[in-house]
Design a protein around this motif. Sequence first.
Motif, PDB file in Angstrom:
ATOM      1  N   PRO A  11       0.810  -1.230   0.000  1.00 10.57           N
ATOM      2  CA  PRO A  11       0.000   0.000   0.000  1.00 10.57           C
ATOM      3  C   PRO A  11       0.839   1.274   0.000  1.00 10.57           C
ATOM      4  O   PRO A  11       0.500   2.244  -0.687  1.00 10.57           O
ATOM      5  CB  PRO A  11      -0.827  -0.120   1.283  1.00 10.57           C
ATOM      6  N   VAL A  12       1.928   1.283   0.774  1.00  7.62           N
ATOM      7  CA  VAL A  12       2.754   2.492   0.854  1.00  7.62           C
ATOM      8  C   VAL A  12       3.394   2.802  -0.495  1.00  7.62           C
ATOM      9  O   VAL A  12       3.390   3.949  -0.962  1.00  7.62           O
ATOM     10  CB  VAL A  12       3.833   2.340   1.939  1.00  7.62           C
ATOM     11  N   HIS A  13       3.947   1.785  -1.140  1.00 12.69           N
ATOM     12  CA  HIS A  13       4.592   1.999  -2.426  1.00 12.69           C
ATOM     13  C   HIS A  13       3.582   2.367  -3.515  1.00 12.69           C
ATOM     14  O   HIS A  13       3.852   3.219  -4.374  1.00 12.69           O
ATOM     15  CB  HIS A  13       5.375   0.746  -2.840  1.00 12.69           C
ATOM     16  N   LEU A  14       2.397   1.761  -3.483  1.00 11.98           N
ATOM     17  CA  LEU A  14       1.359   2.139  -4.444  1.00 11.98           C
ATOM     18  C   LEU A  14       0.917   3.578  -4.224  1.00 11.98           C
ATOM     19  O   LEU A  14       0.639   4.318  -5.187  1.00 11.98           O
ATOM     20  CB  LEU A  14       0.166   1.188  -4.317  1.00 11.98           C
ATOM     21  N   LEU A  15       0.847   3.987  -2.941  1.00 17.87           N
ATOM     22  CA  LEU A  15       0.473   5.367  -2.634  1.00 17.87           C
ATOM     23  C   LEU A  15       1.515   6.345  -3.185  1.00 17.87           C
ATOM     24  O   LEU A  15       1.165   7.400  -3.727  1.00 17.87           O
ATOM     25  CB  LEU A  15       0.334   5.544  -1.123  1.00 17.87           C
ATOM     26  N   LEU A  16       2.796   5.991  -3.087  1.00 17.77           N
ATOM     27  CA  LEU A  16       3.851   6.847  -3.618  1.00 17.77           C
ATOM     28  C   LEU A  16       3.768   6.948  -5.141  1.00 17.77           C
ATOM     29  O   LEU A  16       3.970   8.028  -5.712  1.00 17.77           O
ATOM     30  CB  LEU A  16       5.215   6.315  -3.192  1.00 17.77           C
ATOM     31  N   VAL A  17       3.480   5.831  -5.796  1.00 16.22           N
ATOM     32  CA  VAL A  17       3.329   5.858  -7.251  1.00 16.22           C
ATOM     33  C   VAL A  17       2.159   6.762  -7.645  1.00 16.22           C
ATOM     34  O   VAL A  17       2.259   7.576  -8.576  1.00 16.22           O
ATOM     35  CB  VAL A  17       3.137   4.439  -7.809  1.00 16.22           C
ATOM     36  N   CYS A  18       1.050   6.625  -6.935  1.00 15.33           N
ATOM     37  CA  CYS A  18      -0.124   7.482  -7.213  1.00 15.33           C
ATOM     38  C   CYS A  18       0.204   8.947  -6.950  1.00 15.33           C
ATOM     39  O   CYS A  18      -0.228   9.836  -7.698  1.00 15.33           O
ATOM     40  CB  CYS A  18      -1.308   7.036  -6.356  1.00 15.33           C
ATOM     41  N   LEU A  19       0.987   9.215  -5.889  1.00 12.79           N
ATOM     42  CA  LEU A  19       1.372  10.594  -5.578  1.00 12.79           C
ATOM     43  C   LEU A  19       2.224  11.188  -6.688  1.00 12.79           C
ATOM     44  O   LEU A  19       2.047  12.358  -7.056  1.00 12.79           O
ATOM     45  CB  LEU A  19       2.136  10.628  -4.247  1.00 12.79           C
ATOM     46  N   ALA A  20       3.129  10.379  -7.240  1.00  8.96           N
ATOM     47  CA  ALA A  20       3.955  10.858  -8.348  1.00  8.96           C
ATOM     48  C   ALA A  20       3.096  11.191  -9.564  1.00  8.96           C
ATOM     49  O   ALA A  20       3.303  12.204 -10.239  1.00  8.96           O
ATOM     50  CB  ALA A  20       5.006   9.805  -8.708  1.00  8.96           C
ATOM     51  N   VAL A  21       2.114  10.330  -9.847  1.00  3.09           N
ATOM     52  CA  VAL A  21       1.219  10.571 -10.981  1.00  3.09           C
ATOM     53  C   VAL A  21       0.401  11.842 -10.756  1.00  3.09           C
ATOM     54  O   VAL A  21       0.229  12.668 -11.674  1.00  3.09           O
ATOM     55  CB  VAL A  21       0.294   9.361 -11.204  1.00  3.09           C
TER      56      VAL A  21
END
Length: 307
Positions: A89-99
């Motif tokens: 979840p944390v890494h997916l959240l970071l990817v979404c934040l970058a997008v």
Amino acid sequence: MIAPAIFLGMLAVVLVLPAAHWLASARWTVREPRAALVLWQALGLSSGLAAVGAVLMLGLSPLGSTVAEAASAWLAAIARGDLTAGLGPVHLLLVCLAVVLFSRLVGVLLLSLWRTARTRRRHREVVDLVGTPYERDRSATVLDHPHAAAYCLPGVRGRVVLTQGVMHLLDDAELDAVLAHEHAHLSERHDLVVLPFAAWTAALPWLPPVRAAGGAVGRLVEMVADDRACFGCERHVLAAALARLGSAARGSAPAGALGVAEAAVLDRVHRLLAPPRRTPWRRRTAYLAAAGMVALAMILPWVSLPL
């Protein structure tokens, strides 16, 4: 991929905060305004790339040591039917934040471009409807208005606009100098230089250095236009025109336009009357620094560094 992400994050912070503040207050920029503009453009581009890249790399770090490896691993996972590629979840959240961050920066820029283009188109239509061609320069349009104003409307079919007020205020030589200044804006497309910084300010309005960037860039493009105008007119003539316009003009140029007396008029008059000594070594240093910033922000996501 943690190490280059940390370096990118540090680069973004340094560029957006101390570097932007230093460049906005630097005194050497009046000597080399064109080089300073290139440095500002590189700073804005590099900081955006670095911020997005750092967050994206942290999010993709479990999938590989570089962005290329991580992207390849994710595509392979998608081919197997695993859309998350095993990211937590944390890494997916970071990817979404970058997008989201990338979408905001690009979206604000595109929205500003569309709004500005629409405003200029409407203004050009009005100018073409109510204005008359200037007899000494058919590319300029004269508006029957008592207030002194001179500005340009950039675009594919750019316009230089003069009012009757400025026609009565300036003599022929001064009008020619003003026209040369505005044509410099049009030919060098300074509107495209200023626009990203207006969008940058809209995207990150809470950062004082970002807000200062817009004003600094606006002053620099006026200096560049002053210098180019002086290729065809005397410096003291343009200085006199600026001084007259600065004291007589009311308000600023219309939205989307670039006005001849918009930014730091007294400083520009002084600069025209007492030209600062050029410093080639500063110019070369600025160009090298600009190239280095952009290269660093673009290369780091594709390399693997030991932590």
